[in-house]
Design a protein around this motif. Sequence first.
Motif, PDB file in Angstrom:
ATOM      1  N   ALA A  84      29.219  24.801  19.834  1.00 32.71           N
ATOM      2  CA  ALA A  84      29.480  23.820  20.685  1.00 32.71           C
ATOM      3  C   ALA A  84      30.121  22.499  20.444  1.00 32.71           C
ATOM      4  CB  ALA A  84      27.981  23.219  21.184  1.00 32.71           C
ATOM      5  N   GLU A  85      30.151  22.384  19.134  1.00 34.88           N
ATOM      6  CA  GLU A  85      30.978  21.295  18.500  1.00 34.88           C
ATOM      7  C   GLU A  85      32.496  21.342  18.733  1.00 34.88           C
ATOM      8  OE1 GLU A  85      29.436  20.687  14.627  1.00 34.88           O
ATOM      9  OE2 GLU A  85      27.594  19.435  15.183  1.00 34.88           O
ATOM     10  N   ASP A  86      32.707  22.777  18.348  1.00 34.25           N
ATOM     11  CA  ASP A  86      34.182  23.240  18.494  1.00 34.25           C
ATOM     12  C   ASP A  86      34.618  23.072  20.004  1.00 34.25           C
ATOM     13  OD1 ASP A  86      34.144  23.964  15.785  1.00 34.25           O
ATOM     14  OD2 ASP A  86      33.791  25.969  15.743  1.00 34.25           O
ATOM     15  N   VAL A  87      33.839  23.514  21.024  1.00 40.12           N
ATOM     16  CA  VAL A  87      34.218  23.284  22.145  1.00 40.12           C
ATOM     17  C   VAL A  87      34.474  21.962  22.695  1.00 40.12           C
ATOM     18  CG1 VAL A  87      33.178  23.842  24.449  1.00 40.12           C
ATOM     19  CG2 VAL A  87      33.236  25.483  22.878  1.00 40.12           C
ATOM     20  N   VAL A  88      33.615  21.234  22.140  1.00 43.70           N
ATOM     21  CA  VAL A  88      33.708  19.621  22.479  1.00 43.70           C
ATOM     22  C   VAL A  88      34.990  19.160  21.781  1.00 43.70           C
ATOM     23  CG1 VAL A  88      32.512  17.411  22.023  1.00 43.70           C
ATOM     24  CG2 VAL A  88      31.050  19.320  23.084  1.00 43.70           C
ATOM     25  N   ARG A  89      35.240  19.358  20.762  1.00 42.79           N
ATOM     26  CA  ARG A  89      36.322  19.151  19.952  1.00 42.79           C
ATOM     27  C   ARG A  89      37.639  19.236  20.493  1.00 42.79           C
ATOM     28  NH1 ARG A  89      35.220  20.877  15.248  1.00 42.79           N
ATOM     29  NH2 ARG A  89      33.855  19.209  14.485  1.00 42.79           N
ATOM     30  N   GLU A 104      38.078  20.114  23.717  1.00 41.27           N
ATOM     31  CA  GLU A 104      38.100  19.260  24.976  1.00 41.27           C
ATOM     32  C   GLU A 104      38.550  17.975  24.837  1.00 41.27           C
ATOM     33  OE1 GLU A 104      37.968  20.342  28.144  1.00 41.27           O
ATOM     34  OE2 GLU A 104      37.657  22.411  27.659  1.00 41.27           O
ATOM     35  N   LEU A 105      37.949  17.304  23.830  1.00 44.57           N
ATOM     36  CA  LEU A 105      38.359  15.948  23.658  1.00 44.57           C
ATOM     37  C   LEU A 105      39.809  15.855  22.996  1.00 44.57           C
ATOM     38  CD1 LEU A 105      35.297  14.625  21.900  1.00 44.57           C
ATOM     39  CD2 LEU A 105      36.224  13.941  24.145  1.00 44.57           C
ATOM     40  N   TRP A 128      40.785   7.034  29.775  1.00 46.35           N
ATOM     41  CA  TRP A 128      39.280   7.266  29.554  1.00 46.35           C
ATOM     42  C   TRP A 128      38.713   5.920  30.033  1.00 46.35           C
ATOM     43  CZ3 TRP A 128      36.135  11.141  28.471  1.00 46.35           C
ATOM     44  CH2 TRP A 128      36.694  12.222  27.860  1.00 46.35           C
TER      45      TRP A 128
END
Length: 118
Positions: free
Chosen positions: A80-85, A87-88, A97
């Motif tokens: 999940a952290e990899d996916v969020v990173r 996307e950011l 933003w």
Amino acid sequence: MNCLDRLLSVLYVSTSAGLAWTAVLEYRDGPVWAACLFAAAALVPVIAVVREAEWRERAALWPVHPAGPALVGPALVGVAEDVVRAELEAACCERWWTSCGTDHDSGCPHRVPRSSAA
């Protein structure tokens, strides 16, 4: 389904039944809008039972690590952290933003020049 799951489901169903009975009483003796409100509220615990059952089915499909299920949680958090990173990092500039997607910084590659034609 363990004991806690059964208890929670019984609580949901009994709450739904109580709200449905209150809707019937309101329909007979009270305002119709209140009966509709209680009838709608009686559906919410039923939705919760369905979601709990769906969650249990999805949890059964999670991969189990050979060392035990204790290592699955941190592995999923890492994914999940990899996916969020990712996307950011793919996101636009800071001004985008803070302006809810209406403006871009001058160096942003996604900046669309505004036309002066009205």
